[in-house]
Design a protein around this motif. Structure first.
Motif, short mmCIF file in Angstrom:
data_model
loop_
_atom_site.label_atom_id
_atom_site.label_comp_id
_atom_site.label_asym_id
_atom_site.label_seq_id
_atom_site.Cartn_x
_atom_site.Cartn_y
_atom_site.Cartn_z
N GLY A 8 0.82 -1.21 0.00
CA GLY A 8 0.00 0.00 0.00
C GLY A 8 0.85 1.25 0.00
O GLY A 8 0.58 2.21 -0.74
N SER A 12 1.16 4.04 -3.03
CA SER A 12 0.94 5.46 -2.79
C SER A 12 2.10 6.28 -3.30
O SER A 12 1.92 7.32 -3.94
CB SER A 12 0.75 5.72 -1.29
OG SER A 12 -0.38 5.02 -0.82
N HIS A 72 -4.97 5.97 1.47
CA HIS A 72 -5.76 4.74 1.35
C HIS A 72 -7.03 4.98 0.55
O HIS A 72 -7.53 6.09 0.46
CB HIS A 72 -6.15 4.23 2.75
CG HIS A 72 -5.01 4.04 3.68
ND1 HIS A 72 -4.22 2.92 3.71
CD2 HIS A 72 -4.50 4.87 4.65
CE1 HIS A 72 -3.28 3.05 4.63
NE2 HIS A 72 -3.44 4.21 5.22
N VAL A 78 -11.72 3.77 6.49
CA VAL A 78 -10.32 3.74 6.90
C VAL A 78 -10.22 4.31 8.31
O VAL A 78 -10.53 5.48 8.54
CB VAL A 78 -9.43 4.55 5.94
CG1 VAL A 78 -7.98 4.53 6.40
CG2 VAL A 78 -9.56 4.01 4.51
N LYS A 128 -13.38 -1.99 4.74
CA LYS A 128 -12.13 -1.42 4.22
C LYS A 128 -11.48 -2.39 3.25
O LYS A 128 -11.06 -2.02 2.15
CB LYS A 128 -11.19 -1.10 5.38
CG LYS A 128 -9.81 -0.58 4.96
CD LYS A 128 -9.00 -0.22 6.19
CE LYS A 128 -7.61 0.29 5.83
NZ LYS A 128 -6.74 -0.80 5.33
N GLU A 132 -10.54 -2.18 -0.88
CA GLU A 132 -9.19 -2.47 -1.37
C GLU A 132 -9.21 -3.59 -2.40
O GLU A 132 -8.52 -3.52 -3.43
CB GLU A 132 -8.28 -2.84 -0.20
CG GLU A 132 -8.02 -1.69 0.76
CD GLU A 132 -7.33 -2.12 2.03
OE1 GLU A 132 -6.82 -1.25 2.76
OE2 GLU A 132 -7.31 -3.34 2.32
#
Length: 528
Positions: A8, A12, A72, A78, A128, A132
């Motif tokens: 993750g 990012s 995220h 989140v 969450k 994802e």
């Protein structure tokens, strides 16, 4: 550090470094259309997927950037366990004990159910992970610019473009230009916090023993051990705060108006003292509209927890005026009264007199609705308007449609300028969402995704509405099944939407048999 956490963070970083100029593609050419989506929560992801579901030959040469201020996807799902103190705003109102209050098969994006064996009313971390998984499955990450905060978005009429001021992960700001703007900011960011006469003096006269706190900052109920608690509001967060603080607080009072727009009136939370609305504060007490008084001694910590919802605001969008005098049928400039944005076509496309309908859209404004399927339908409406706005009726006709929508609420005794984005029944929300798809089927020349090709099949299968209508009933059944240790029979083998629908029907039949033979179990019910 977990592998998923590492991936993750790497995603990012890469998305931040790979952010080209918004008007230049990798080969140096100008994109045919540049589209900015603000937010990578449920609505932003839905809008992105809807755009990518357009035929490739139509969206060829387009640039789509999702600008997400955090690291995220998932928006409110989140967690932020250590929120900043007021007045600084957390990114989410999520509290650790939060779980869904509707069965998850009714909440899903089209053709993307939750994994097998997912509890029917899952905790927030499952939501969450669902977002994802959706992003990963459809390879949406390359379009998302994490840690990019939109500071302002200004429309330039001569060029028909938006100028966005954006802060990047290095805290530098830059301006980028886009042809189309999609606002998918979510509905849980800016607290709607009423104030009462005498409130400030009540707080200041007790040497830090008293506070008024909105649910946006609420996290652990243990923080309120021994407090005198007054919860204001009977929505989901209000009822949750009352239930969670009750075993720990000195006493819990629950203050709300028993008149409700929703057709289902919920029973009071067991164990709390029910009170009407607050009228005002004195230096030593809280006075309610029926004239009763709650004394709040200086030596007792007293907290008023506000479950009063959120304001409909977009501070970085100056085209959206904030009216102190409200909105009405004559409002033709884009305006919010903090409860309702007007004028919008089907809660989505801006009908502002200075902005063409395809240039500005809002995805995710409706409430009391299943967000993911609704947001995807709104995303399709937006995508088809961007792809070919010629199919849209004239702005006058679109305004007439809005007026008819608002008048229909008035006939029901509902104030459209307070509850205009709300849906008071599952029948109405189903009709709204299916109506968007039916509109596209009948008018848009752009091909819809294959799963929507059959015009005789409604976008929302009827079982979804029935399951939401039976939510309280099925939640009682699910809790009973968990207590008896037999819940797996309602999960095993559910790998498709149709299989989940079968499991919901099984639970419904089992619950009915259990309640006919053994009676109902006591469950604190929450509004949808």
């Amino acid at each position: 550090m977990s592998t998923m956490g590492t991936i993750g963070r790497l995603s990012s970083l890469l998305s931040a470094l790979a952010f080209p100029s918004s008007k230049v593609q990798s080969d140096g050419s100008k994109p045919e259309k540049a589209i900015a989506i603000v937010g990578a929560g449920t609505g932003g992801i839905a809008a992105l997927k809807a755009l990518l579901d357009l035929p490739e030959d139509i969206r060829e040469g387009w640039q789509v950037d999702v600008l997400e201020q955090t690291a995220h996807v998932g928006g409110m799902w989140v967690p932020e366990p250590s929120p900043p103190s007021p007045p600084d705003l957390p990114n989410t109102p999520l509290y650790p004990a939060l779980q869904t209050n509707t069965p998850h098969p009714t909440m899903t994006y089209p053709n993307f159910p939750f994994p097998p064996m997912t509890p029917l009313f899952p905790p927030h971390d499952v939501l969450k992970k669902y977002h994802e998984d959706y992003v990963q499955h459809f390879n949406l990450t390359p379009y998302i610019r994490f840690n990019h905060t939109v500071l302002s978005a200004v429309y330039d009429s001569p060029s028909h473009q938006w100028s966005l001021t954006i802060r990047d992960p290095t805290n530098n700001t830059s301006q980028r230009r886009y042809d189309h703007l999609i606002v998918a900011k979510g509905n849980n960011r800016y607290p709607y916090s009423p104030t009462w006469p005498g409130q400030d003096e009540w707080i200041s006269s007790a040497n830090g023993q008293r506070q008024v706190l909105h649910s946006l900052w609420y996290r652990e109920p243990e923080k309120y051990t021994g407090h005198l608690i007054v919860v204001v509001g009977d929505g989901a967060s209000g009822r949750d705060m009352a239930v969670q603080t009750l075993p720990l607080a000195k006493e819990v009072y629950h203050s709300y108006d028993t008149k409700t727009l929703r057709p289902i009136v919920l029973a009071p939370v067991p164990g709390v003292t029910l009170k009407p609305r607050i009228s005002h504060f004195t230096r030593s007490s809280i006075v309610f509209v029926d004239g009763t008084t709650l004394d709040t001694p200086k030596d007792t910590k007293t907290t008023v927890l506000l479950g009063t919802g959120f304001a409909c605001l977009v501070p970085w969008l100056p085209q959206l005026a904030i009216s102190q005098n409200g909105v009405d049928s004559s409002t033709v400039d884009l305006t919010t009264n903090r409860r309702y944005i007007r004028p919008l076509f089907r809660h989505v496309l801006s009908l502002d007199v200075t902005i063409p309908p395809d240039r500005l859209a809002f995805v995710g404004l409706p409430w009391w609705i299943a967000n993911a399927p609704s947001d995807y339908a709104q995303g399709l409406l937006t995508a088809h308007a961007i792809a070919d706005p010629s199919w849209l009726p004239s702005k006058e006709e679109l305004i007439d449609d809005l007026n008819a929508q608002e008048n229909a609420l008035r006939v029901q005794g509902i104030d459209p300028y307070r509850y205009g984005h709300a849906f008071a029944s599952e029948v109405e929300s189903e009709a709204y969402v299916n109506g968007i798809i039916d509109l596209l089927r009948s008018r848009s020349p752009v091909r819809l995704p294959d799963f929507l090709a059959d015009k005789t099949v409604p976008y929302l299968a009827p079982w979804r509405r029935r399951a939401r209508e039976q939510t309280f009933f099925m939640r009682r059944g699910w809790i009973r099944a968990e207590e008896l240790g037999v819940e797996k029979q309602f999960l095993e083998g559910a790998e498709t939407e149709d299989k989940w629908a079968e499991k919901i029907r099984m639970l419904e039949e089992w619950t009915r048999e259990q309640e006919e033979g053994k009676g109902r179990i006591e469950v604190v019910e929450e509004p949808l």
